[in-house]
Design a protein around this motif. Structure first.
Motif, short mmCIF file in Angstrom:
data_model
loop_
_atom_site.label_atom_id
_atom_site.label_comp_id
_atom_site.label_asym_id
_atom_site.label_seq_id
_atom_site.Cartn_x
_atom_site.Cartn_y
_atom_site.Cartn_z
N MET A 1 0.84 -1.16 0.00
CA MET A 1 0.00 0.00 0.00
C MET A 1 0.89 1.23 0.00
SD MET A 1 -2.68 1.42 2.86
CE MET A 1 -1.39 1.78 4.02
N TYR A 2 0.52 2.20 -0.81
CA TYR A 2 1.26 3.45 -0.89
C TYR A 2 0.34 4.59 -0.47
CZ TYR A 2 4.43 0.63 -3.64
OH TYR A 2 5.28 -0.35 -4.05
N ILE A 3 0.88 5.48 0.34
CA ILE A 3 0.16 6.69 0.74
C ILE A 3 0.90 7.87 0.13
CG2 ILE A 3 -0.55 8.15 2.67
CD1 ILE A 3 -0.67 5.62 4.40
N TYR A 4 0.18 8.65 -0.64
CA TYR A 4 0.74 9.83 -1.28
C TYR A 4 0.16 11.07 -0.64
CZ TYR A 4 2.13 6.52 -4.88
OH TYR A 4 2.68 5.45 -5.54
N LYS A 5 0.87 12.18 -0.76
CA LYS A 5 0.34 13.45 -0.28
C LYS A 5 0.70 14.54 -1.28
CE LYS A 5 4.20 14.82 2.69
NZ LYS A 5 4.60 15.24 4.01
N TRP A 6 -0.09 15.59 -1.26
CA TRP A 6 0.18 16.74 -2.11
C TRP A 6 -0.45 17.97 -1.49
CZ3 TRP A 6 -2.89 12.63 -3.35
CH2 TRP A 6 -4.25 12.87 -3.51
N PRO A 7 0.21 19.11 -1.66
CA PRO A 7 -0.35 20.35 -1.13
C PRO A 7 -1.55 20.77 -1.97
CG PRO A 7 1.65 20.81 -2.37
CD PRO A 7 1.50 19.30 -2.31
N ALA A 8 -2.57 21.26 -1.32
CA ALA A 8 -3.78 21.66 -2.03
C ALA A 8 -3.93 23.18 -2.07
CB ALA A 8 -5.00 21.01 -1.38
N ASP A 9 -2.81 23.89 -1.99
CA ASP A 9 -2.90 25.34 -1.95
C ASP A 9 -2.72 25.98 -3.32
OD1 ASP A 9 -0.25 24.70 -2.21
OD2 ASP A 9 0.46 26.01 -0.61
N LYS A 10 -2.77 25.18 -4.37
CA LYS A 10 -2.67 25.71 -5.72
C LYS A 10 -4.03 25.68 -6.38
CE LYS A 10 2.13 24.53 -6.46
NZ LYS A 10 3.10 23.94 -7.36
N GLN A 11 -4.14 26.32 -7.53
CA GLN A 11 -5.40 26.36 -8.25
C GLN A 11 -5.93 24.95 -8.49
OE1 GLN A 11 -5.15 28.36 -12.01
NE2 GLN A 11 -7.34 28.36 -12.31
N ASN A 12 -7.21 24.76 -8.26
CA ASN A 12 -7.89 23.47 -8.45
C ASN A 12 -7.35 22.38 -7.54
OD1 ASN A 12 -9.55 24.53 -10.50
ND2 ASN A 12 -7.94 24.19 -12.00
N GLY A 13 -6.71 22.75 -6.42
CA GLY A 13 -6.22 21.75 -5.47
C GLY A 13 -5.10 20.89 -6.00
N THR A 14 -4.32 21.40 -6.94
CA THR A 14 -3.22 20.63 -7.49
C THR A 14 -1.93 20.95 -6.75
OG1 THR A 14 -2.69 22.31 -9.13
CG2 THR A 14 -4.27 20.60 -9.78
N GLY A 15 -0.97 20.14 -6.93
CA GLY A 15 0.34 20.36 -6.31
C GLY A 15 1.23 19.18 -6.63
#
Length: 133
Positions: A1-15
């Motif tokens: 199992m892999y857990i990924y994360k990303w910042p959601a402070d960019k347009q459309n919640g991308t990062g």
């Protein structure tokens, strides 16, 4: 199992996506539990407990969860489709019991498995990062 994360402070919640952690499922793959009712679901418990600890409670309900079964389940599906479907249903029921946003459990084609692997490796190696001159 892999857990990924990303910042959601960019347009459309991308990062930028990064791998946060991983967990080795105890026992064999889910196909190894053909004919062993409850075994496939139980094999996921250790890693799901890990996910509950790693992902903040406030984020769990919006954290997508999916299972993509690979070669072992493709083979089981060929030799015993009924048992393959039973194992997937068992796993799906178990995963739905957690507070995550369950997206499904399915058997990936060999082509899809290869494509996901290729994209993942190249993304993590930053081969897709656009460099400005």
């Amino acid at each position: 199992m892999y857990i990924y994360k990303w910042p959601a402070d960019k347009q459309n919640g991308t990062g930028i996506v990064t791998q946060h952690s991983e967990c080795e499922v105890q026992g064999g793959g889910i196909s190894s539990y053909a004919g062993k009712h409850g075994g496939a679901a139980k094999s996921l418990e250790w890693c799901m407990k890990h996910a509950l600890k790693e992902i903040p409670t406030s984020r769990q309900h919006q954290t997508p969860l999916c299972l993509g079964a690979t070669a072992g389940m493709r083979l089981l599906n060929i030799v015993n489709q009924t048992e393959s479907e039973r194992v997937l249903q068992e796993v799906e029921k178990k995963l739905r019991s957690y507070p995550f946003l369950f997206k499904g459990a399915s058997i990936l084609s060999g082509q899809a498995e290869g494509a996901y692997g290729w994209v993942t490796v190249n993304y993590l190696l930053e081969n897709f990062v656009k460099v400005e001159p």
